[in-house]
Design a protein around this motif. Structure first.
Motif, PDB file in Angstrom:
ATOM      1  N   SER A 171       0.805  -1.222   0.000  1.00 40.62           N
ATOM      2  CA  SER A 171       0.000   0.000   0.000  1.00 40.62           C
ATOM      3  C   SER A 171       0.838   1.272   0.000  1.00 40.62           C
ATOM      4  O   SER A 171       0.294   2.359   0.085  1.00 40.62           O
ATOM      5  CB  SER A 171      -0.926   0.001   1.225  1.00 40.62           C
ATOM      6  N   ASN A 183       3.263  -1.507  -4.776  1.00 42.38           N
ATOM      7  CA  ASN A 183       1.829  -1.267  -4.688  1.00 42.38           C
ATOM      8  C   ASN A 183       1.050  -1.917  -5.827  1.00 42.38           C
ATOM      9  O   ASN A 183      -0.167  -1.817  -5.880  1.00 42.38           O
ATOM     10  CB  ASN A 183       1.507   0.230  -4.551  1.00 42.38           C
ATOM     11  N   THR A 240       8.833  -3.391  -1.275  1.00 42.13           N
ATOM     12  CA  THR A 240       7.462  -2.905  -1.358  1.00 42.13           C
ATOM     13  C   THR A 240       7.058  -2.828  -2.823  1.00 42.13           C
ATOM     14  O   THR A 240       7.902  -2.657  -3.711  1.00 42.13           O
ATOM     15  CB  THR A 240       7.328  -1.515  -0.729  1.00 42.13           C
TER      16      THR A 240
END
Length: 176
Positions: free
Chosen positions: A106, A134, A132
């Motif tokens: 996110s 998204n 990470t």
């Protein structure tokens, strides 16, 4: 860490877990369980505490090798562990299972996480890669391909991906 008598320290920040372990050990029933994955499964999933890997997949202790990290990402360490699991621990299939509402899926990227940690805690984490992404579907597709094409894993290894919904407990297989 232990005291001079070899006993675990009492009190403090971990007293609750040490006490719970004493209760667990008093009823311990897994002695003698073989170290192989009885159902041949390796599960790569997130460290999120809303995930109960055994229960959600109808497994019991000893059925699977469970690899957990932030975001359920297939990192170099995950691949190293899968190689060991396949050749030494009875794994013949791998399920990669990220989940909905994951913090690692996110944020716009590692830089955002580094910035937050620096701003809120004064710690420079730029020497770490958090992986990470998204685009959770894209990240899952990439991670499945890393396993499928790893030169040290067998070509016929069954590999699948799915998304776990933390609000319903349901798993949705993803076909790439």
């Amino acid at each position: 860490m232990s005291d001079d008598n070899g006993a675990a320290p009492t009190g403090g920040a971990f007293e609750d877990v040490f006490t719970a372990n004493a209760d667990y050990a008093a009823q311990y029933a897994l002695a003698g369980l073989k170290p192989v994955a009885a159902r041949g499964l390796a599960l790569v999933t997130c460290m999120d505490s809303r995930i109960e890997p055994l229960d959600m997949l109808g497994l019991k202790p000893g059925d699977a090798k469970i690899l957990r990290n932030a975001g359920a990402r297939v990192t170099d360490d995950t691949l190293r562990t899968l190689v060991l699991a396949v050749y030494l621990l009875g794994v013949d299939r791998v399920l990669v299972l990220p989940h909905t509402r994951c913090k690692m899926a996110s944020v716009p990227g590692d830089d955002a996480v580094h910035d937050v940690i620096m701003e809120e805690h004064g710690v420079d984490t730029r020497s770490l890669e958090f992986h990470t992404d998204n685009d959770q579907q894209g990240a899952l597709r990439h991670d499945l391909e890393r396993i499928r094409h790893h030169p040290l894993l067998p070509a016929g290894l069954a590999v699948a991906g799915a998304i776990y919904d933390v609000d319903t407990g349901r798993i949705s297989p993803v076909d790439f």
